[in-house]
Design a protein around this motif. Structure first.
Motif, PDB file in Angstrom:
ATOM      1  N   ASP A 280     -52.172 -26.484  12.728  1.00 25.13           N
ATOM      2  CA  ASP A 280     -53.493 -26.117  12.224  1.00 25.13           C
ATOM      3  C   ASP A 280     -54.629 -26.904  12.876  1.00 25.13           C
ATOM      4  O   ASP A 280     -55.782 -26.799  12.455  1.00 25.13           O
ATOM      5  CB  ASP A 280     -53.551 -26.266  10.699  1.00 25.13           C
ATOM      6  CG  ASP A 280     -53.318 -27.697  10.233  1.00 25.13           C
ATOM      7  OD1 ASP A 280     -52.915 -28.537  11.057  1.00 25.13           O
ATOM      8  OD2 ASP A 280     -53.543 -27.974   9.038  1.00 25.13           O
ATOM      9  N   THR A 333     -53.899 -20.592  11.623  1.00 31.02           N
ATOM     10  CA  THR A 333     -55.330 -20.411  11.379  1.00 31.02           C
ATOM     11  C   THR A 333     -55.540 -20.123   9.905  1.00 31.02           C
ATOM     12  O   THR A 333     -55.050 -19.113   9.382  1.00 31.02           O
ATOM     13  CB  THR A 333     -55.892 -19.247  12.213  1.00 31.02           C
ATOM     14  OG1 THR A 333     -55.623 -19.488  13.601  1.00 31.02           O
ATOM     15  CG2 THR A 333     -57.384 -19.094  11.993  1.00 31.02           C
ATOM     16  N   HIS A 334     -56.249 -21.007   9.205  1.00 27.67           N
ATOM     17  CA  HIS A 334     -56.564 -20.790   7.795  1.00 27.67           C
ATOM     18  C   HIS A 334     -57.795 -19.899   7.706  1.00 27.67           C
ATOM     19  O   HIS A 334     -58.865 -20.263   8.197  1.00 27.67           O
ATOM     20  CB  HIS A 334     -56.803 -22.126   7.095  1.00 27.67           C
ATOM     21  CG  HIS A 334     -55.562 -22.975   7.011  1.00 27.67           C
ATOM     22  ND1 HIS A 334     -54.608 -22.794   6.048  1.00 27.67           N
ATOM     23  CD2 HIS A 334     -55.124 -23.993   7.789  1.00 27.67           C
ATOM     24  CE1 HIS A 334     -53.631 -23.671   6.222  1.00 27.67           C
ATOM     25  NE2 HIS A 334     -53.914 -24.402   7.282  1.00 27.67           N
ATOM     26  N   SER A 336     -59.733 -19.232   5.340  1.00 31.38           N
ATOM     27  CA  SER A 336     -60.868 -19.757   4.587  1.00 31.38           C
ATOM     28  C   SER A 336     -61.760 -20.620   5.470  1.00 31.38           C
ATOM     29  O   SER A 336     -62.911 -20.895   5.124  1.00 31.38           O
ATOM     30  CB  SER A 336     -60.370 -20.582   3.395  1.00 31.38           C
ATOM     31  OG  SER A 336     -59.564 -21.662   3.844  1.00 31.38           O
ATOM     32  N   HIS A 337     -61.232 -21.042   6.616  1.00 32.60           N
ATOM     33  CA  HIS A 337     -61.992 -21.901   7.519  1.00 32.60           C
ATOM     34  C   HIS A 337     -62.555 -21.132   8.716  1.00 32.60           C
ATOM     35  O   HIS A 337     -63.615 -21.478   9.229  1.00 32.60           O
ATOM     36  CB  HIS A 337     -61.100 -23.029   8.063  1.00 32.60           C
ATOM     37  CG  HIS A 337     -60.530 -23.891   6.989  1.00 32.60           C
ATOM     38  ND1 HIS A 337     -59.419 -24.686   7.172  1.00 32.60           N
ATOM     39  CD2 HIS A 337     -60.923 -24.093   5.705  1.00 32.60           C
ATOM     40  CE1 HIS A 337     -59.157 -25.339   6.051  1.00 32.60           C
ATOM     41  NE2 HIS A 337     -60.040 -24.988   5.155  1.00 32.60           N
ATOM     42  N   ARG A 338     -61.835 -20.122   9.166  1.00 34.99           N
ATOM     43  CA  ARG A 338     -62.265 -19.376  10.353  1.00 34.99           C
ATOM     44  C   ARG A 338     -62.067 -17.886  10.109  1.00 34.99           C
ATOM     45  O   ARG A 338     -61.202 -17.473   9.335  1.00 34.99           O
ATOM     46  CB  ARG A 338     -61.443 -19.766  11.583  1.00 34.99           C
ATOM     47  CG  ARG A 338     -61.333 -21.244  11.869  1.00 34.99           C
ATOM     48  CD  ARG A 338     -60.432 -21.483  13.069  1.00 34.99           C
ATOM     49  NE  ARG A 338     -59.929 -22.847  13.110  1.00 34.99           N
ATOM     50  CZ  ARG A 338     -58.971 -23.267  13.911  1.00 34.99           C
ATOM     51  NH1 ARG A 338     -58.398 -22.421  14.760  1.00 34.99           N
ATOM     52  NH2 ARG A 338     -58.574 -24.520  13.891  1.00 34.99           N
TER      53      ARG A 338
END
Length: 362
Positions: A280, A333-334, A336-338
């Protein structure tokens, strides 16, 4: 912190195989402890040795201040919850839980009222109220798990060993039982030692996480420290959330089959050089958007890979790339972040991360 269990130099062999190879560790009281390791690392053997089901070739086991190597299992004050629950199918929930109280060799209870009161108390504790008269063949997997745990807890052990206790449950039930087991342990105030092959389960449940490798404890630490700072490349590999590179060190760089990786970040001593970057911590960039190799920012590392496929889990996407040496490289890839990227299969992309995010074993 007071220790409830001290293991020193444990050796257990099966033929030419050393299941436990001089294992030593001290476990704190009143904690949830996860024991993580790959198949064949000795996890179940260690539990069975602590419980007294297997005899050691050498080493010492001290529990609650006393050496118990020669103490039979039923006199150790240690409970054991089996992976398959090992319930009596011809008995009800209440009868299964009461069995150990009425039939144990030492201090068996004969007062029906006392047995009933203790069983009622533990049934309330584990959330089985209303199911007392049900046959265990008529309850769910999660309820069977609670019966097995209640049957152990009702005898008031000072420590409970759990051998892959969630392995027989479906994914949704496993997630719920993680929380419930931790809550039950906190209410009881005893140490739980929970064996699992799942890194997610071990990290989610353990106040302390032990990583077992080839019959020895490779790392003992809080779950966030094990996750963020695995002590060796092998531990990083067991966690299944790091990409690993091998190679040779020249100056301040690791020379690998896919390129030169500048060294920075956390360094750990190791017999063989290795480099780890967590899934991550990596960004995926189109080659047209990324600087040329000689223009890469000094705080970044860049390699290239061919996009193979991705796996969508709802909250995250796992993307898989083939590197030039044929190894598979994973990116998490989360969402909520990207925002979600659209990647073209078989197209090449730049895989970029900060130098200080890498772990170096050298």
């Amino acid at each position: 912190m007071t220790s409830v269990l001290e293991l020193t130099g444990l050796v257990k062999t099966y033929g030419d195989t050393r299941a436990l190879d001089g294992l030593s560790v001290s476990l704190p009281e009143n904690q949830y402890i996860s024991l993580l390791g790959p198949s064949g690392s000795g996890k179940t053997t260690l539990l069975r040795v602590i419980a007294g089901f297997e005899k050691l070739e050498s080493g010492a086991i001290r529990f609650a201040g006393s050496q118990i190597n020669a103490t039979p299992p039923h006199r150790r004050g240690i409970g054991f919850v089996f992976q398959n629950f090992a319930l009596f199918p011809h008995l009800t929930v209440q009868e299964n839980i009461a069995f150990g109280l009425a039939n144990r060799e030492a201090d068996a209870l004969t007062d029906a009222r006392e047995i009933s009161d203790r069983v009622r108390s533990i049934i309330d504790l584990v959330g089985l109220s209303g199911l007392e008269t049900r046959a265990v063949t008529q309850i769910s997997g999660g309820q069977k798990q609670r019966v097995a745990l209640a049957r152990t807890l009702v005898t008031e052990p000072k420590m409970v060993l759990l051998d892959e206790p969630l392995g027989a449950l479906d994914a949704n039930l496993r997630s719920r039982m993680r929380h419930e087991l931790r809550e039950i342990r906190e209410r009881c105030g005893v140490t739980f030692l929970h064996v699992t092959g799942s890194e997610t389960e071990a990290l989610a449940m353990g106040d302390t996480v032990l990583v077992l490798d080839r019959g020895r404890i490779a790392q003992k630490d809080k779950s966030d420290a094990v996750y963020s700072r695995p002590i060796s490349a092998d531990v990083a590999r067991f966690l299944n959330c790091y990409n690993l590179f091998s190679g040779r060190i020249e100056g301040d760089a690791l020379i690998t089959a896919v390129g030169t990786l500048p060294l920075a970040g956390l360094r750990q001593p190791a017999a063989s050089p290795a480099y780890a970057i967590r899934h991550d911590r990596i960004s995926v960039c189109a080659l047209s958007e990324q600087a040329q190799p000689d223009e890469v920012r000094p705080d970044e590392v860049r390699i290239e890979g061919r996009f193979l496929a991705e796996e969508y889990t709802g909250s995250a996407i796992y993307s898989f790339f083939a590197l030039d040496d044929g190894a598979v490289f994973e990116v998490e890839t989360h969402l909520s972040h990207r925002s979600r990227q659209t990647l073209e299969p078989q197209s090449r992309y730049a895989l970029v991360w900060k130098k200080e995010d890498a772990l170096v074993y050298a």
